[in-house]
Scaffold this motif. Structure first.
Motif, PDB file in Angstrom:
ATOM      1  N   UNK A 192      26.859 -21.422  36.454  1.00  0.00           N
ATOM      2  CA  UNK A 192      25.638 -21.256  35.661  1.00  0.00           C
ATOM      3  C   UNK A 192      25.711 -21.848  34.260  1.00  0.00           C
ATOM      4  N   UNK A 193      26.931 -22.082  33.770  1.00  0.00           N
ATOM      5  CA  UNK A 193      27.078 -22.635  32.428  1.00  0.00           C
ATOM      6  C   UNK A 193      26.794 -21.645  31.318  1.00  0.00           C
ATOM      7  N   UNK A 194      26.693 -20.369  31.654  1.00  0.00           N
ATOM      8  CA  UNK A 194      26.439 -19.346  30.639  1.00  0.00           C
ATOM      9  C   UNK A 194      27.492 -18.249  30.731  1.00  0.00           C
ATOM     10  N   UNK A 195      27.660 -17.550  29.623  1.00  0.00           N
ATOM     11  CA  UNK A 195      28.595 -16.435  29.560  1.00  0.00           C
ATOM     12  C   UNK A 195      27.796 -15.157  29.347  1.00  0.00           C
ATOM     13  N   UNK A 196      28.028 -14.191  30.199  1.00  0.00           N
ATOM     14  CA  UNK A 196      27.400 -12.880  30.054  1.00  0.00           C
ATOM     15  C   UNK A 196      28.222 -12.085  29.047  1.00  0.00           C
ATOM     16  N   UNK A 197      27.756 -12.038  27.802  1.00  0.00           N
ATOM     17  CA  UNK A 197      28.524 -11.394  26.736  1.00  0.00           C
ATOM     18  C   UNK A 197      28.717  -9.902  26.970  1.00  0.00           C
ATOM     19  N   UNK A 198      27.873  -9.287  27.789  1.00  0.00           N
ATOM     20  CA  UNK A 198      28.047  -7.868  28.102  1.00  0.00           C
ATOM     21  C   UNK A 198      29.319  -7.628  28.922  1.00  0.00           C
ATOM     22  N   UNK A 199      29.764  -8.645  29.652  1.00  0.00           N
ATOM     23  CA  UNK A 199      30.966  -8.506  30.480  1.00  0.00           C
ATOM     24  C   UNK A 199      32.259  -8.783  29.715  1.00  0.00           C
ATOM     25  N   UNK A 200      32.168  -9.417  28.565  1.00  0.00           N
ATOM     26  CA  UNK A 200      33.368  -9.822  27.822  1.00  0.00           C
ATOM     27  C   UNK A 200      34.367  -8.692  27.571  1.00  0.00           C
ATOM     28  N   UNK A 201      33.933  -7.502  27.182  1.00  0.00           N
ATOM     29  CA  UNK A 201      34.930  -6.455  26.930  1.00  0.00           C
ATOM     30  C   UNK A 201      35.778  -6.097  28.154  1.00  0.00           C
ATOM     31  N   UNK A 202      35.256  -6.347  29.352  1.00  0.00           N
ATOM     32  CA  UNK A 202      35.982  -6.002  30.578  1.00  0.00           C
ATOM     33  C   UNK A 202      36.887  -7.133  31.067  1.00  0.00           C
ATOM     34  N   UNK A 203      36.791  -8.299  30.448  1.00  0.00           N
ATOM     35  CA  UNK A 203      37.554  -9.465  30.907  1.00  0.00           C
ATOM     36  C   UNK A 203      38.839  -9.587  30.104  1.00  0.00           C
ATOM     37  N   UNK A 204      39.935  -9.767  30.802  1.00  0.00           N
ATOM     38  CA  UNK A 204      41.229  -9.926  30.155  1.00  0.00           C
ATOM     39  C   UNK A 204      41.368 -11.333  29.587  1.00  0.00           C
ATOM     40  N   UNK A 205      41.623 -11.441  28.288  1.00  0.00           N
ATOM     41  CA  UNK A 205      41.849 -12.771  27.719  1.00  0.00           C
ATOM     42  C   UNK A 205      43.062 -13.461  28.350  1.00  0.00           C
ATOM     43  N   UNK A 206      44.044 -12.683  28.752  1.00  0.00           N
ATOM     44  CA  UNK A 206      45.236 -13.249  29.382  1.00  0.00           C
ATOM     45  C   UNK A 206      44.877 -13.860  30.735  1.00  0.00           C
ATOM     46  N   UNK A 207      43.973 -13.241  31.467  1.00  0.00           N
ATOM     47  CA  UNK A 207      43.532 -13.804  32.754  1.00  0.00           C
ATOM     48  C   UNK A 207      42.827 -15.140  32.539  1.00  0.00           C
ATOM     49  N   UNK A 208      42.058 -15.248  31.474  1.00  0.00           N
ATOM     50  CA  UNK A 208      41.377 -16.510  31.157  1.00  0.00           C
ATOM     51  C   UNK A 208      42.419 -17.571  30.792  1.00  0.00           C
TER      52      UNK A 208
END
Length: 157
Positions: free
Chosen positions: A31-47
């Motif tokens: 989609x080329x977009x980031x759902x900012x509501x999901x960011x707190x649940x995403x591990x920066x290390x996984x990215x």
């Protein structure tokens, strides 16, 4: 997607991949977009792990394959411009390598340090008590420009 009848979260867990991060990345790619509501649940290390794996994939497999296909597609009747085309590709690839190296040496260790608590990582900005660190975080933006807006240096071919 090669999952057969398995659920995405099952396949991710079998391969030691964070399912939330996987879906976050797939949705961004599609989609080329980031759902900012999901960011707190995403591990920066996984990215970071995803990006490191993608660097490895592109450098070891994709770019050599593209170069081979490019070389094969060039017609012998255009030997006058073929070297310029290959030089352009090689020059672009060198910029990509520099970009990847910068991320590997500067950005990824910084993100890992943030995750360990050495820095305070926020979603809107990166902050540390020293001004030097804020300048370094701000300076990272310039390292993406050559990839997004690539313009090779003039050179004789």
């Amino acid at each position: 997607m090669g999952f057969e009848s398995k659920r995405i979260d099952c396949v991710c867990r079998e391969n030691d991949i964070d399912p939330q991060a996987f879906l976050f990345i797939v949705n961004f790619i599609l989609n080329g977009t980031i759902d900012s509501d999901l960011l707190p649940a995403i591990s920066p290390i996984a990215i970071v792990e995803f990006l490191q794996n993608s660097h490895d994939y592109f450098l070891k497999y994709k770019f050599p394959h593209i170069r081979q296909n490019l070389t094969s597609a060039l017609e012998e009747t255009h030997n006058d411009i073929n070297p310029a085309i290959i030089a352009f590709f090689d020059s672009y690839l060198e910029e990509v390598r520099k970009h990847f190296a910068y991320e590997e040496k500067k950005v990824f260790p910084y993100i890992r340090a943030c995750k360990r608590g050495a820095y305070k990582l926020q979603h809107k900005r990166i902050q540390k008590t020293s001004r030097r660190s804020r300048r370094k975080a701000h300076g990272a933006e310039k390292h993406h420009t050559p990839i997004l807006y690539y313009k090779p240096a003039q050179q004789d071919v």
